[in-house]
Design a protein around this motif. Sequence first.
Motif, PDB file in Angstrom:
ATOM      1  N   LYS A   1      15.187  -4.468  38.596  1.00  0.00           N
ATOM      2  CA  LYS A   1      15.028  -3.838  39.913  1.00  0.00           C
ATOM      3  C   LYS A   1      15.530  -2.396  39.907  1.00  0.00           C
ATOM      4  O   LYS A   1      14.906  -1.519  40.481  1.00  0.00           O
ATOM      5  N   PHE A   2      16.678  -2.163  39.248  1.00  0.00           N
ATOM      6  CA  PHE A   2      17.274  -0.838  39.259  1.00  0.00           C
ATOM      7  C   PHE A   2      16.986  -0.043  37.989  1.00  0.00           C
ATOM      8  O   PHE A   2      17.592   0.998  37.760  1.00  0.00           O
ATOM      9  N   ARG A   3      16.072  -0.558  37.169  1.00  0.00           N
ATOM     10  CA  ARG A   3      15.635   0.121  35.943  1.00  0.00           C
ATOM     11  C   ARG A   3      16.809   0.448  35.022  1.00  0.00           C
ATOM     12  O   ARG A   3      16.930   1.568  34.509  1.00  0.00           O
ATOM     13  N   VAL A   4      17.673  -0.534  34.858  1.00  0.00           N
ATOM     14  CA  VAL A   4      18.823  -0.394  33.975  1.00  0.00           C
ATOM     15  C   VAL A   4      18.391  -0.754  32.559  1.00  0.00           C
ATOM     16  O   VAL A   4      17.877  -1.847  32.316  1.00  0.00           O
ATOM     17  N   TYR A   5      18.580   0.171  31.640  1.00  0.00           N
ATOM     18  CA  TYR A   5      18.330  -0.113  30.230  1.00  0.00           C
ATOM     19  C   TYR A   5      19.508  -0.910  29.697  1.00  0.00           C
ATOM     20  O   TYR A   5      20.663  -0.565  29.938  1.00  0.00           O
ATOM     21  N   MET A   6      19.210  -2.001  28.979  1.00  0.00           N
ATOM     22  CA  MET A   6      20.266  -2.741  28.310  1.00  0.00           C
ATOM     23  C   MET A   6      19.697  -3.412  27.076  1.00  0.00           C
ATOM     24  O   MET A   6      18.563  -3.864  27.070  1.00  0.00           O
ATOM     25  N   SER A   7      20.501  -3.402  26.019  1.00  0.00           N
ATOM     26  CA  SER A   7      20.061  -3.964  24.747  1.00  0.00           C
ATOM     27  C   SER A   7      21.273  -4.514  24.006  1.00  0.00           C
ATOM     28  O   SER A   7      22.230  -3.792  23.748  1.00  0.00           O
ATOM     29  N   LYS A   8      21.192  -5.793  23.678  1.00  0.00           N
ATOM     30  CA  LYS A   8      22.284  -6.434  22.940  1.00  0.00           C
ATOM     31  C   LYS A   8      22.040  -6.244  21.447  1.00  0.00           C
ATOM     32  O   LYS A   8      20.972  -6.562  20.926  1.00  0.00           O
ATOM     33  N   ALA A   9      23.042  -5.721  20.754  1.00  0.00           N
ATOM     34  CA  ALA A   9      22.946  -5.530  19.304  1.00  0.00           C
ATOM     35  C   ALA A   9      23.143  -6.870  18.608  1.00  0.00           C
ATOM     36  O   ALA A   9      23.616  -7.845  19.195  1.00  0.00           O
ATOM     37  N   ASP A  10      22.783  -6.916  17.346  1.00  0.00           N
ATOM     38  CA  ASP A  10      22.990  -8.124  16.548  1.00  0.00           C
ATOM     39  C   ASP A  10      24.473  -8.464  16.492  1.00  0.00           C
ATOM     40  O   ASP A  10      25.326  -7.582  16.442  1.00  0.00           O
ATOM     41  N   GLU A  11      24.737  -9.756  16.476  1.00  0.00           N
ATOM     42  CA  GLU A  11      26.124 -10.205  16.388  1.00  0.00           C
ATOM     43  C   GLU A  11      26.652 -10.028  14.975  1.00  0.00           C
ATOM     44  O   GLU A  11      25.918 -10.155  14.001  1.00  0.00           O
ATOM     45  N   THR A  12      27.935  -9.736  14.900  1.00  0.00           N
ATOM     46  CA  THR A  12      28.594  -9.649  13.603  1.00  0.00           C
ATOM     47  C   THR A  12      28.907 -11.070  13.132  1.00  0.00           C
ATOM     48  O   THR A  12      28.719 -12.041  13.878  1.00  0.00           O
ATOM     49  N   GLU A  13      29.413 -11.174  11.932  1.00  0.00           N
ATOM     50  CA  GLU A  13      29.741 -12.496  11.381  1.00  0.00           C
ATOM     51  C   GLU A  13      30.762 -13.244  12.223  1.00  0.00           C
ATOM     52  O   GLU A  13      30.745 -14.477  12.291  1.00  0.00           O
TER      53      GLU A  13
END
Length: 126
Positions: A66-78
């Motif tokens: 709705k608010f055009r928020v960019y979000m991206s989860k990076a790969d998890e570490t070990e």
Amino acid sequence: MVKVGKVMDTLKKEHPELHKKIQPIFVSIDPARDSLKALRDYSTDFHPSYVFLTGAPQQVQAMAKKFRVYMSKADETEDGDYLVDHSIVIYFHDETGDVADCFTQSMRPSDVVEKVVERMTFVPTY
């Protein structure tokens, strides 16, 4: 978030009547990690006027869209840790809940105060 605290302190000093009408809200975009307890602990590092919110993943995604928020989860570490990249924008809503303005991270607190006062005191002349 520190900037919002500075804005709130300035408004309280210079425009107390407007300050009383403003509620800063922080919405987590990582509900998997940001439980209410985690947000409560996190909140102690910031201005006391903040309210911290989260929701179910679907609710957070709908809000972000709705608010055009960019979000991206990076790969998890070990060890299971990860970073979440996101846009950094402060949305200023009017008394009806509509977005009246937005403020970027490059704006100085004094600029934000000026815009908030302008938005909250504007009287149309038509």
